[in-house]
Design an enzyme around this catalytic site. Sequence first.
Site, mmCIF file in Angstrom:
data_model
loop_
_atom_site.group_PDB
_atom_site.id
_atom_site.type_symbol
_atom_site.label_atom_id
_atom_site.label_comp_id
_atom_site.label_asym_id
_atom_site.label_seq_id
_atom_site.Cartn_x
_atom_site.Cartn_y
_atom_site.Cartn_z
ATOM 1 N N VAL A 120 34.451 34.605 92.286
ATOM 2 C CA VAL A 120 34.417 33.842 91.040
ATOM 3 C C VAL A 120 33.714 34.788 90.064
ATOM 4 C CG1 VAL A 120 33.582 31.768 89.876
ATOM 5 C CG2 VAL A 120 34.350 31.630 92.261
ATOM 6 N N PRO A 121 34.487 35.541 89.287
ATOM 7 C CA PRO A 121 33.979 36.747 88.624
ATOM 8 C C PRO A 121 33.121 36.512 87.378
ATOM 9 C CG PRO A 121 36.278 36.426 88.069
ATOM 10 C CD PRO A 121 35.920 35.350 89.063
ATOM 11 N N CYS A 122 31.931 36.000 87.589
ATOM 12 C CA CYS A 122 31.013 35.782 86.479
ATOM 13 C C CYS A 122 30.572 37.105 85.848
ATOM 14 C CB CYS A 122 29.814 34.951 86.920
ATOM 15 S SG CYS A 122 28.924 35.625 88.321
ATOM 16 N N HIS A 123 30.744 38.210 86.570
ATOM 17 C CA HIS A 123 30.404 39.522 86.008
ATOM 18 C C HIS A 123 31.322 39.890 84.845
ATOM 19 C CE1 HIS A 123 33.490 40.452 89.048
ATOM 20 N NE2 HIS A 123 33.805 41.491 88.283
#
Length: 179
Positions: A120-123
């Site tokens: 879950v690419p919060c970056h």
Amino acid sequence: MVIYTDYLETPMGLMECQASDIGIRQLIFCGSDRGVEKPNTVTDACKVQLFEYFEGARREFDLPIDTQGTDFQKVVWRCLSQIPFGQTLTYADIAKRVNKPKGAQAVGGANGRNPISIIVPCHRVIGANGSLTGYAGGLERKLWLLRHEGIAIKHSVCELYGDVRSVIQHRQAKTQFLN
């Protein structure tokens, strides 16, 4: 409910993967601390796909997810999952997409509580001015992930964090006695 746990060495340090029989519950950077390993098919698939991601052979994940959070957090996390590899959005962009156009700060809070790093690419969420802003795994790791995905970062930010691997190792060494 049984929770399964496994570990993966990555270019940015050790990660802990926790899963239920339904899907991934948590994927975090855990320093050098390893608990008891109890893998299942979900954690095994997670390790394979993360290895492929770090090797540059995977851009999308197709793992089952079993997130635990508020309804708003889950909506934000689903939106994060739709940000393509190699692209970024701002907190305001996400707020608009979740139909809360003035909710950039609330989106930031949900983003910061994302329990499933990378998948879950919060970056991929940055500040409106292009700044890296916060990342639970540390800004050094966020910078590494964005570079890995081919995302150009402002030169001054790169100078600030220098050699990402050295910074990560130094940080882990400093925090090993905090437990």
